[in-house]
Design an enzyme around this catalytic site. Structure first.
Site, PDB file in Angstrom:
ATOM      1  N   SER A 187       0.945  -1.048  -0.028  1.00  0.00           N
ATOM      2  CA  SER A 187      -0.201   0.131  -0.040  1.00  0.00           C
ATOM      3  C   SER A 187       0.981   1.070   0.436  1.00  0.00           C
ATOM      4  O   SER A 187       2.305   1.219   0.832  1.00  0.00           O
ATOM      5  CB  SER A 187      -0.971   0.034   0.898  1.00  0.00           C
ATOM      6  OG  SER A 187      -1.831   1.210   1.608  1.00  0.00           O
ATOM      7  N   TYR A 245      -1.573  -0.176  10.973  1.00  0.00           N
ATOM      8  CA  TYR A 245      -1.996  -1.308   9.575  1.00  0.00           C
ATOM      9  C   TYR A 245      -0.707  -0.514   8.893  1.00  0.00           C
ATOM     10  O   TYR A 245      -0.084  -1.777   8.318  1.00  0.00           O
ATOM     11  CB  TYR A 245      -3.409  -0.535   9.222  1.00  0.00           C
ATOM     12  CG  TYR A 245      -3.410  -0.788   7.062  1.00  0.00           C
ATOM     13  CD1 TYR A 245      -3.815  -2.024   6.893  1.00  0.00           C
ATOM     14  CD2 TYR A 245      -3.194   0.657   6.394  1.00  0.00           C
ATOM     15  CE1 TYR A 245      -3.727  -2.256   5.536  1.00  0.00           C
ATOM     16  CE2 TYR A 245      -3.406  -0.029   5.074  1.00  0.00           C
ATOM     17  CZ  TYR A 245      -3.207  -0.962   4.782  1.00  0.00           C
ATOM     18  OH  TYR A 245      -3.542  -1.446   3.862  1.00  0.00           O
ATOM     19  N   LYS A 289       2.035  -3.762   6.810  1.00  0.00           N
ATOM     20  CA  LYS A 289       2.137  -3.362   5.687  1.00  0.00           C
ATOM     21  C   LYS A 289       4.054  -3.611   5.033  1.00  0.00           C
ATOM     22  O   LYS A 289       4.471  -4.260   4.637  1.00  0.00           O
ATOM     23  CB  LYS A 289       1.804  -2.758   4.701  1.00  0.00           C
ATOM     24  CG  LYS A 289      -0.012  -2.742   4.475  1.00  0.00           C
ATOM     25  CD  LYS A 289      -0.103  -4.128   3.240  1.00  0.00           C
ATOM     26  CE  LYS A 289      -0.894  -4.478   3.628  1.00  0.00           C
ATOM     27  NZ  LYS A 289      -1.581  -5.838   3.136  1.00  0.00           N
TER      28      LYS A 289
HETATM   29  N1  UFG Z   1     -12.972  11.691   3.395  1.00  0.00           N
HETATM   30  C1  UFG Z   1     -13.400  12.247   3.834  1.00  0.00           C
HETATM   31  N2  UFG Z   1     -14.240  11.614   4.182  1.00  0.00           N
HETATM   32  C2  UFG Z   1     -15.198  10.551   4.412  1.00  0.00           C
HETATM   33  C3  UFG Z   1     -13.872   9.602   4.258  1.00  0.00           C
HETATM   34  C4  UFG Z   1     -12.280  10.202   3.451  1.00  0.00           C
HETATM   35  O1  UFG Z   1     -13.935  13.480   3.273  1.00  0.00           O
HETATM   36  O2  UFG Z   1     -16.039   9.721   4.864  1.00  0.00           O
HETATM   37  C5  UFG Z   1     -11.819  11.850   2.765  1.00  0.00           C
HETATM   38  C6  UFG Z   1     -10.098  11.295   3.366  1.00  0.00           C
HETATM   39  O3  UFG Z   1      -9.861  12.957   4.566  1.00  0.00           O
HETATM   40  C7  UFG Z   1      -8.953  11.725   2.420  1.00  0.00           C
HETATM   41  C8  UFG Z   1     -10.030  11.237   1.381  1.00  0.00           C
HETATM   42  O4  UFG Z   1     -11.516  11.097   1.416  1.00  0.00           O
HETATM   43  O5  UFG Z   1      -8.551  13.184   1.927  1.00  0.00           O
HETATM   44  C9  UFG Z   1      -9.436   9.415   0.731  1.00  0.00           C
HETATM   45  O6  UFG Z   1      -9.872   8.788   2.208  1.00  0.00           O
HETATM   46  P1  UFG Z   1      -9.760   7.065   2.312  1.00  0.00           P
HETATM   47  O7  UFG Z   1     -10.270   6.871   3.455  1.00  0.00           O
HETATM   48  O8  UFG Z   1     -10.502   6.823   1.041  1.00  0.00           O
HETATM   49  O9  UFG Z   1      -8.527   6.928   1.756  1.00  0.00           O
HETATM   50  P2  UFG Z   1      -7.284   7.263   2.464  1.00  0.00           P
HETATM   51  O10 UFG Z   1      -6.290   7.827   1.411  1.00  0.00           O
HETATM   52  O11 UFG Z   1      -6.683   7.885   3.783  1.00  0.00           O
HETATM   53  O12 UFG Z   1      -6.323   5.376   2.469  1.00  0.00           O
HETATM   54  C10 UFG Z   1      -6.056   4.799   1.982  1.00  0.00           C
HETATM   55  C11 UFG Z   1      -6.192   3.479   2.342  1.00  0.00           C
HETATM   56  C12 UFG Z   1      -5.130   3.042   3.008  1.00  0.00           C
HETATM   57  C13 UFG Z   1      -4.326   3.040   2.887  1.00  0.00           C
HETATM   58  C14 UFG Z   1      -4.354   5.121   2.990  1.00  0.00           C
HETATM   59  C15 UFG Z   1      -2.612   5.220   1.885  1.00  0.00           C
HETATM   60  O13 UFG Z   1      -7.973   2.845   2.720  1.00  0.00           O
HETATM   61  O14 UFG Z   1      -5.716   1.422   3.607  1.00  0.00           O
HETATM   62  O15 UFG Z   1      -4.554   4.822   1.188  1.00  0.00           O
HETATM   63  O16 UFG Z   1      -2.122   4.598   0.907  1.00  0.00           O
HETATM   64  F1  UFG Z   1      -3.432   3.080   4.499  1.00  0.00           F
END
Ligand code: UFG
Length: 349
Positions: A124, A148, A152
């Site tokens: 990841s 998590y 990885k």
């Molecule tokens: N976000 C919102 N509202 C939500 C969910 C997310 O605004 O309800 C925003 C987050 O703040 C972020 C973007 O949407 O800016 C993406 O968030 P995600 O949770 O979909 O994804 P992340 O980038 O935080 O996390 C993903 C994977 C993880 C991994 C991470 C880093 O889910 O497993 O990328 O690579 F660790």
């Protein structure tokens, strides 16, 4: 090749099984069922059009794992089987260490005993922590932001040590950015348990009316519209990359570590608006506090995957939203929604 797909009934695993079958490989799934539905497998078999044996195995169960390797002669293993929710990992770190790290060690040991020396590992972009620079290249510094992410990074390191100790062992570490979307049939897709933590499944549930509104975490990031920027990648592109990486590893007889992303940064609001266009539904949202631990902007430099594998993401954000919406609207309750074939027949025959 005959491929063991650990976690093959999950979201990315199931799409990759189809990609493998599409390229003429045989697939055997091992899945513990902790984060997958029993409804996936019949749907997968229907789409694949070939038998897909499935074994309910937790990788930490060494007896079951040994029996599996004794039953089949595998040419390679694809390893998707892991817990993956960042917040959950902060609450239950030991569970994540045990499932993700102990599970990986048991798998590597079983592979070694059986003389199987090719592994494709689901890593990841989390291994980059908060990257100092975007787009992120594979040689960027690595760090850990949460348990998590630690699992990885540690798994990549264990696999690296094994490659060093066994000159015949080959591994592909695939560092995913933000996988979204679904198979074009709408028959398989992402079905998170409980309240989604990731953005796309949350948007889908708001659009389908299961949740009232999206909470956008932070509107004051140093990004063009103030919301977080990520590199969303269509799961079908991601699945194809696994087959490309596997075939490259065999053909070139070498290990590799590559980013899998599109190279394009997309903000939360960009994704919301693209989804509204693709679905014709409104996605009400409110901007709330930042989520702790979130970086402002993370997107890939995917050029190494292109250079080595000839792989490039083909689907754009509109296609990701269109396919995510098709899946969600055909399956408003995910795999709990029975298709016409699965529904018990009513009325007299
Ligand atoms: N976000 C919102 N509202 C939500 C969910 C997310 O605004 O309800 C925003 C987050 O703040 C972020 C973007 O949407 O800016 C993406 O968030 P995600 O949770 O979909 O994804 P992340 O980038 O935080 O996390 C993903 C994977 C993880 C991994 C991470 C880093 O889910 O497993 O990328 O690579 F660790």
């Amino acid at each position: 090749m005959r491929i063991l797909v650990c976690g093959g009934a999950g979201y990315i695993g199931s799409h990759t099984c189809l990609a493998l079958v599409g390229r003429g490989h045989q697939v055997v799934i091992a899945d513990s069922g902790v984060n997958s539905s029993p409804r996936v497998v019949p749907r997968l078999r229907r789409l694949a059009g070939v038998p897909v044996p499935v074994h309910r195995v937790d990788l930490r169960d060494r007896v079951a794992l040994t029996a599996l390797f004794a039953t089949y002669r595998f040419d390679a293993v694809l390893h998707f089987a892991a817990l993956k929710a960042v917040g959950d990992s902060c609450r239950r770190p030991l569970e994540y260490f045990d499932n993700n790290i102990s599970g990986t060690i048991a798998l590597l040991q079983a592979m070694q005993c059986a003389g199987v020396r090719r592994l494709v590992f689901s890593s990841s972009a989390t291994v980059y922590g908060e990257p100092a620079q975007v787009p992120v290249r594979e040689d960027a510094g690595l760090s850990v932001m949460n348990p998590y992410g630690r699992t990885k990074l540690v798994a990549e390191q264990l696999i690296g040590d094994l490659c060093t100790s066994d000159p015949d062992f080959r591994a592909a570490n695939l560092r995913y950015f933000n996988p979204v979307g679904a198979h074009a049939s709408g028959v398989i897709g992402e079905d998170p348990c409980g309240e989604p933590t990731n953005l796309m499944p949350y948007i889908c549930q708001v659009a389908v009316g299961a949740r009232e509104k999206l909470r956008v975490f932070g509107g004051d990031y140093p990004t063009p519209d103030g919301t977080g920027v990520r590199d969303y990648i269509h799961v079908v592109d991601l699945a194809r990359a696994h087959v490309d990486a596997l075939e490259f590893m065999v053909r070139a007889d070498r290990s590799l570590t590559v980013n899998l992303g599109t190279g394009r940064g997309v903000s939360v609001l960009d994704l919301v608006h693209a989804f509204e266009r693709a679905s014709g539904r409104r996605v009400p949202y409110e901007i709330v506090e930042r989520r702790p631990g979130d970086a402002a902007s993370v997107y890939a430099d995917p050029s190494l995957a292109h250079e080595l594998l000839g792989w490039r993401a083909e689907f754009d954000v509109d296609a990701m939203c269109r396919d995510a919406w098709r899946w969600q609207s055909m399956n408003p309750e995910g795999y709990r929604t029975a298709t016409r074939r699965e529904a018990p027949s009513r009325g007299r025959r």
